[in-house]
Design a protein around this motif. Structure first.
Motif, PDB file in Angstrom:
ATOM      1  N   GLU A 131      -3.633   1.554   4.049  1.00 27.10           N
ATOM      2  CA  GLU A 131      -4.046   1.295   2.669  1.00 27.10           C
ATOM      3  C   GLU A 131      -5.539   1.494   2.437  1.00 27.10           C
ATOM      4  OE1 GLU A 131      -2.569  -2.592   1.812  1.00 27.10           O
ATOM      5  OE2 GLU A 131      -0.502  -1.875   1.617  1.00 27.10           O
ATOM      6  N   ASN A 132      -6.377   1.037   3.347  1.00 27.98           N
ATOM      7  CA  ASN A 132      -7.821   1.174   3.140  1.00 27.98           C
ATOM      8  C   ASN A 132      -8.592   1.232   4.452  1.00 27.98           C
ATOM      9  OD1 ASN A 132      -7.406  -1.478   3.808  1.00 27.98           O
ATOM     10  ND2 ASN A 132      -8.057  -2.283   1.851  1.00 27.98           N
ATOM     11  N   LYS A 141     -11.110  12.314  -4.870  1.00 27.01           N
ATOM     12  CA  LYS A 141      -9.716  12.029  -5.191  1.00 27.01           C
ATOM     13  C   LYS A 141      -8.826  11.773  -3.977  1.00 27.01           C
ATOM     14  CE  LYS A 141      -9.869  14.724  -9.415  1.00 27.01           C
ATOM     15  NZ  LYS A 141      -9.254  15.785 -10.172  1.00 27.01           N
ATOM     16  N   LYS A 142      -9.371  11.333  -2.890  1.00 25.71           N
ATOM     17  CA  LYS A 142      -8.551  11.008  -1.729  1.00 25.71           C
ATOM     18  C   LYS A 142      -8.270   9.514  -1.729  1.00 25.71           C
ATOM     19  CE  LYS A 142      -9.474  14.651   1.522  1.00 25.71           C
ATOM     20  NZ  LYS A 142      -9.736  14.971   2.897  1.00 25.71           N
ATOM     21  N   ARG A 143      -7.121   9.191  -1.228  1.00 30.84           N
ATOM     22  CA  ARG A 143      -6.781   7.773  -1.156  1.00 30.84           C
ATOM     23  C   ARG A 143      -7.652   7.104  -0.086  1.00 30.84           C
ATOM     24  NH1 ARG A 143      -2.550   6.357   2.559  1.00 30.84           N
ATOM     25  NH2 ARG A 143      -2.084   8.099   3.924  1.00 30.84           N
TER      26      ARG A 143
END
Length: 182
Positions: A131-132, A141-143
């Motif tokens: 998730e992070n 724009k990348k997660r």
């Protein structure tokens, strides 16, 4: 006549308060050489026999000395890296392992005692990395999370290190065995 228990099976007795107690040798202190005696309690003799049997199976071959208790995930991963990983893998792989240990693993689960580490905590680590876990958050724009293949790499390294801890008798079992990897 009461059955005499064999050496290493522990002993069972009824206490003054009516409960049953089973005592067993959990290991030996590495510095003094004295026995480390632990006990289990129960309402019935049969219950204590079962608990005592389970406790003896868990401690069989486990190094329960104070040195085994002092290892945290941080200290074990660094020791494993220096003694087992770095000398036996290619330089690029060793550098990758060091990054995984220092950046992804230690900040999240490094303070946990090695013999108290659970599959749930490792699973939370994988979820957090997905998730992070990305280091550079300001990318186009990348997660913010890591890819599944990177998290699988973390799992492979962690599983290998924990396998060595089991072989060194610092943990009963490898908690990474039951984790679901992305």
């Amino acid at each position: 006549m009461a059955k005499k228990r064999a050496n290493g099976e522990g002993n069972i007795r009824k206490r003054k308060d009516g409960r049953w107690e089973g005592r067993y040798t959990a290991g030996y202190d590495s510095k003094t050489g004295k026995r480390l005696i632990k006990n289990v309690l129960g309402k019935t003799q049969a219950e204590v026999k079962e608990k005592l049997k389970k406790a003896l199976e868990e401690t069989n071959g486990l190094d329960v000395s104070k040195a085994a208790d002092e290892y945290t995930v941080t200290s074990w991963l660094r020791t494993w890296y220096e003694l087992y990983a770095k000398p036996n893998v290619r330089t690029a792989t060793a550098n990758r392992y060091q990054l995984i240990i220092e950046v992804y693993t230690i900040p999240r689960i490094g303070t946990i005692k090695l013999n108290k580490l659970t599959s749930r905590e490792i699973q939370k680590l994988y979820k957090d990395l997905l998730e992070n876990g990305r280091l550079r958050k300001k990318q186009r724009k990348k997660r913010p999370g890591l890819s599944g293949s990177t998290v699988r790499g973390v799992h492979i390294m962690l599983h290998s290190a924990l396998d060595r801890a089991v072989k060194e008798r610092l943990a009963i079992r490898n908690p990474a065995d039951t984790c679901v990897v992305p």
